[in-house]
Design an enzyme around this catalytic site. Structure first.
Site, mmCIF file in Angstrom:
data_model
loop_
_atom_site.group_PDB
_atom_site.id
_atom_site.type_symbol
_atom_site.label_atom_id
_atom_site.label_comp_id
_atom_site.label_asym_id
_atom_site.label_seq_id
_atom_site.Cartn_x
_atom_site.Cartn_y
_atom_site.Cartn_z
ATOM 1 N N GLU A 39 14.461 18.208 7.998
ATOM 2 C CA GLU A 39 15.009 17.670 7.168
ATOM 3 C C GLU A 39 14.805 18.032 5.900
ATOM 4 O O GLU A 39 15.030 17.637 4.699
ATOM 5 C CB GLU A 39 14.997 15.946 6.992
ATOM 6 C CG GLU A 39 13.505 15.431 7.247
ATOM 7 C CD GLU A 39 13.354 13.925 7.284
ATOM 8 O OE1 GLU A 39 14.022 13.381 6.387
ATOM 9 O OE2 GLU A 39 12.852 13.546 8.137
ATOM 10 N N CYS A 50 13.231 11.904 10.807
ATOM 11 C CA CYS A 50 12.232 12.240 11.655
ATOM 12 C C CYS A 50 12.219 12.625 13.263
ATOM 13 O O CYS A 50 11.602 12.795 14.052
ATOM 14 C CB CYS A 50 11.055 11.364 11.629
ATOM 15 S SG CYS A 50 10.582 11.458 9.831
ATOM 16 N N HIS A 109 5.281 7.506 15.828
ATOM 17 C CA HIS A 109 5.569 8.181 14.816
ATOM 18 C C HIS A 109 4.792 7.319 13.640
ATOM 19 O O HIS A 109 4.909 6.571 13.370
ATOM 20 C CB HIS A 109 7.133 8.079 14.363
ATOM 21 C CG HIS A 109 7.347 8.552 13.070
ATOM 22 N ND1 HIS A 109 7.263 9.785 12.586
ATOM 23 C CD2 HIS A 109 8.022 7.850 11.952
ATOM 24 C CE1 HIS A 109 7.582 10.071 11.430
ATOM 25 N NE2 HIS A 109 8.025 8.734 11.020
HETATM 26 P P1 HMG Z 1 3.761 -0.181 -1.491
HETATM 27 O O1 HMG Z 1 4.205 -0.397 -2.680
HETATM 28 O O2 HMG Z 1 2.165 0.892 -1.471
HETATM 29 O O3 HMG Z 1 3.254 -1.406 -0.556
HETATM 30 O O4 HMG Z 1 4.569 0.781 -0.420
HETATM 31 P P2 HMG Z 1 2.075 -2.496 -0.704
HETATM 32 O O5 HMG Z 1 1.952 -2.553 -2.181
HETATM 33 O O6 HMG Z 1 2.415 -3.515 -0.047
HETATM 34 O O7 HMG Z 1 0.772 -1.880 -0.270
HETATM 35 C C1 HMG Z 1 0.773 -1.206 1.027
HETATM 36 C C2 HMG Z 1 -0.394 -1.645 1.926
HETATM 37 O O8 HMG Z 1 -1.603 -1.749 0.987
HETATM 38 C C3 HMG Z 1 -0.401 -3.338 2.029
HETATM 39 O O9 HMG Z 1 -0.607 -3.535 3.228
HETATM 40 C C4 HMG Z 1 -1.239 -3.873 1.236
HETATM 41 O O10 HMG Z 1 -1.995 -5.002 1.535
HETATM 42 C C5 HMG Z 1 -2.334 -2.963 0.973
HETATM 43 P P3 HMG Z 1 0.000 -4.335 4.373
HETATM 44 O O11 HMG Z 1 0.769 -5.595 3.955
HETATM 45 O O12 HMG Z 1 1.354 -3.308 4.518
HETATM 46 O O13 HMG Z 1 -0.833 -4.404 5.771
HETATM 47 N N1 HMG Z 1 -3.384 -2.943 -0.389
HETATM 48 C C6 HMG Z 1 -4.815 -2.716 -0.143
HETATM 49 N N2 HMG Z 1 -5.448 -2.707 0.891
HETATM 50 C C7 HMG Z 1 -6.819 -2.844 0.506
HETATM 51 N N3 HMG Z 1 -7.195 -2.676 -0.910
HETATM 52 C C8 HMG Z 1 -6.552 -2.702 -1.745
HETATM 53 C C9 HMG Z 1 -4.955 -2.892 -1.505
HETATM 54 N N4 HMG Z 1 -3.977 -2.863 -2.426
HETATM 55 C C10 HMG Z 1 -2.753 -3.010 -1.369
HETATM 56 N N5 HMG Z 1 -6.894 -2.896 -3.003
HETATM 57 C C11 HMG Z 1 5.246 1.829 1.459
HETATM 58 C C12 HMG Z 1 4.152 1.121 0.878
HETATM 59 C C13 HMG Z 1 4.807 2.166 2.790
HETATM 60 C C14 HMG Z 1 6.453 0.926 1.642
HETATM 61 C C15 HMG Z 1 5.722 2.998 0.625
HETATM 62 O O14 HMG Z 1 4.569 4.050 0.800
HETATM 63 C C16 HMG Z 1 6.733 3.834 1.071
HETATM 64 O O15 HMG Z 1 7.881 3.541 0.705
HETATM 65 N N6 HMG Z 1 6.469 4.919 1.997
HETATM 66 C C17 HMG Z 1 7.710 5.672 2.538
HETATM 67 C C18 HMG Z 1 8.603 4.983 3.605
HETATM 68 C C19 HMG Z 1 7.903 5.059 4.806
HETATM 69 O O16 HMG Z 1 6.883 5.541 5.083
HETATM 70 N N7 HMG Z 1 8.278 3.955 5.758
HETATM 71 C C20 HMG Z 1 7.801 3.709 7.054
HETATM 72 C C21 HMG Z 1 8.835 3.409 8.173
HETATM 73 S S1 HMG Z 1 10.230 4.628 7.909
HETATM 74 C C22 HMG Z 1 9.936 6.032 8.868
HETATM 75 O O17 HMG Z 1 8.718 6.161 9.362
HETATM 76 C C23 HMG Z 1 10.622 7.064 8.554
HETATM 77 C C24 HMG Z 1 10.193 8.103 7.574
HETATM 78 O O18 HMG Z 1 9.050 9.124 8.209
HETATM 79 C C25 HMG Z 1 11.258 9.280 7.266
HETATM 80 C C26 HMG Z 1 12.160 9.921 8.054
HETATM 81 O O19 HMG Z 1 12.611 9.378 9.244
HETATM 82 O O20 HMG Z 1 12.789 11.130 7.913
HETATM 83 C C27 HMG Z 1 9.627 7.808 6.353
#
Ligand code: HMG
Length: 406
Positions: A81, A113, A242
């Site tokens: 991609e 992906c 993945h």
């Molecule tokens: P975010 O805003 O960082 O989310 O986005 P958050 O604020 O909820 O924090 C993430 C985690 O950190 C949470 O844990 C928090 O609790 C924790 P969870 O509730 O998920 O278990 N946290 C802490 N832990 C310890 N100490 C702290 C602390 N603070 C917070 N102090 C998000 C996270 C993954 C959504 C973002 O990084 C994102 O948008 N990523 C890109 C999209 C993605 O990877 N999606 C995954 C599924 S889709 C996929 O896999 C396809 C893809 O590969 C693309 C393709 O197919 O081409 C992406």
């Protein structure tokens, strides 16, 4: 006769940024990245590399290691991609760099992906239909996972390529594609409209879509194998998911255990999760923790991590792979590992590449981030300095809108 994969080449850029340094710059506790996402470092691609050079650098390894004359390759599929042209496939550039002959089907394939898995399944089915002697194909997954600067996706960036050698006498694993569990649905969870340099992401929704696809693919896979709910884990030795970030493997496996053991108590499900995650999933995590998301190659980098960690213990084992691509498409499939895989696994070189990387400061990362993809020019003499054992091909710039490689 079951076709399959005889070798895997992996290539990752030699620069990385630590999540500790990124966290400091972004003003968040490093635990958010180390524990919340589960990642420690992410690969950074310099602007003398692109999806073409990473693909060629990964595939070159399997040609050399297996003493293959490039003319023997009859199908070359590249999934990405991070393509470099709307018309000309990355696969054609790779064909040129590797001197692959003209009697070869060469094409690019895309489904976020998941595209690499579609290419692998297609190549394995092509081999199975082939009547010529010893047909060989290469399937490559190559990507640069680049998100908006300072966005929630930024700590999940990475870059890398995998190349799989597909043939009818596989030395690594065989794959019966008729058993694969499939799930596809039209959703907007992650997409990159034409002309956009970085994707638009509905992050939390993308996780829901991933889990929905896992559930659908597992249910189809179980049906194909004639298994009932609760019988999946005992029919597999390992599972590789993945992994856009490490914690996604935890979320996925927890969901799978919840589905498989829905009638059990929460305490007993937790016990099953802890035990099976440590034994079946944890060996696959090194790559994503150190490199980040590499989109199409992510699940295969997980497989290489697992093989390097487990070595001969993986011989004869059954590995379930879950491939997910946003948009969305997914497939859960079974890799039946062969005996005597030690020599193939020993030469894969993921660990070696990780040990020889250079750490960037946050300021250097900013420079790399803003430059890559722009018009650049390196003179061939200068470009030689970028090469090493794994980096054989580099991008040197454009001449008359044509990409130049050395
Ligand atoms: P975010 O805003 O960082 O989310 O986005 P958050 O604020 O909820 O924090 C993430 C985690 O950190 C949470 O844990 C928090 O609790 C924790 P969870 O509730 O998920 O278990 N946290 C802490 N832990 C310890 N100490 C702290 C602390 N603070 C917070 N102090 C998000 C996270 C993954 C959504 C973002 O990084 C994102 O948008 N990523 C890109 C999209 C993605 O990877 N999606 C995954 C599924 S889709 C996929 O896999 C396809 C893809 O590969 C693309 C393709 O197919 O081409 C992406």
């Amino acid at each position: 006769m079951l076709a399959g994969v005889s070798d895997i080449g992996i290539y990752i850029p030699k620069y990385y940024l630590s999540h500790e340094d990124l966290a400091k710059a972004r003003g968040v506790p490093k635990e958010k990245y180390h524990i919340g996402l589960g990642n420690h470092n992410m690969a950074i691609i310099p602007n003398w590399e692109d999806s073409v050079t990473m693909a060629a650098n990964a595939a070159q390894q399997i040609l050399e290691r297996n003493n293959i004359d490039p003319n023997e390759i009859r199908q070359l599929v590249v999934s990405t991609e991070s393509g470099v042209d709307h018309s000309k496939p990355v696969a054609s550039f790779v064909q040129g760099l590797l001197n692959i002959g003209t009697r070869c089907r060469v094409y690019e394939i895309k489904h976020a992906c998941y595209g690499g898995t579609a290419g692998l399944v297609d190549s394995i089915e092509w081999i199975s239909r082939h009547t010529n002697s010893e047909p060989k194909g290469i399937v490559i997954m190559t990507d640069i996972a680049k998100y908006g600067f300072g966005t929630a996706g930024e700590p999940t960036q990475g870059a890398g390529a995998l190349a799989l050698l597909v043939d009818d006498n596989p030395r690594l694993f065989s794959l019966d594609t008729m058993l694969n569990g499939i799930f596809s649905k039209n959703v907007y969870d992650f997409w990159r409209p034409t002309g956009h340099r970085v994707p638009i992401v509905d992050g939390k929704y993308s996780i829901d879509c991933y889990l929905m696809a896992l559930e659908g693919a597992i249910s189809h896979f179980r049906e194909n194998l004639g298994l009932r709910e609760g019988e999946l884990l005992e029919n597999l030795d390992y599972i590789v998911y993945h992994m856009p970030f490490t914690k996604m493997a935890h979320k996925a496996h927890r969901h799978l255990v919840e589905i498989e053991y829905r009638d059990s108590s929460p305490e007993s499900r937790e016990k099953i999760f802890e035990e099976s995650f440590a034994r079946m999933v944890a060996p696959s995590l090194t790559g994503v923790q150190e490199v980040g998301n590499i989109y199409t190659g992510s699940v295969y980098m997980g497989l290489v991590s697992l093989l390097e960690a487990e070595g001969e213990r993986a011989e004869g084992k059954r590995i379930g792979l879950f491939s997910y691509g946003s948009g969305c498409g997914a497939e859960f499939f079974l890799c039946q590992m062969m005996q005597g895989i030690g020599r193939v696994v020993d030469s894969m070189g993921l660990r070696e590449q990780l040990e020889n990387r250079k750490k960037l400061t946050f300021e250097q990362y900013v420079q790399f981030y803003s430059k890559s993809g722009e018009e650049v020019l390196y003179y061939p003499e200068e470009a030689k300095g970028f090469k090493n054992k794994f980096t054989r091909f580099v991008f040197t710039g454009f001449q008359e809108h044509r990409r130049q490689y050395a």
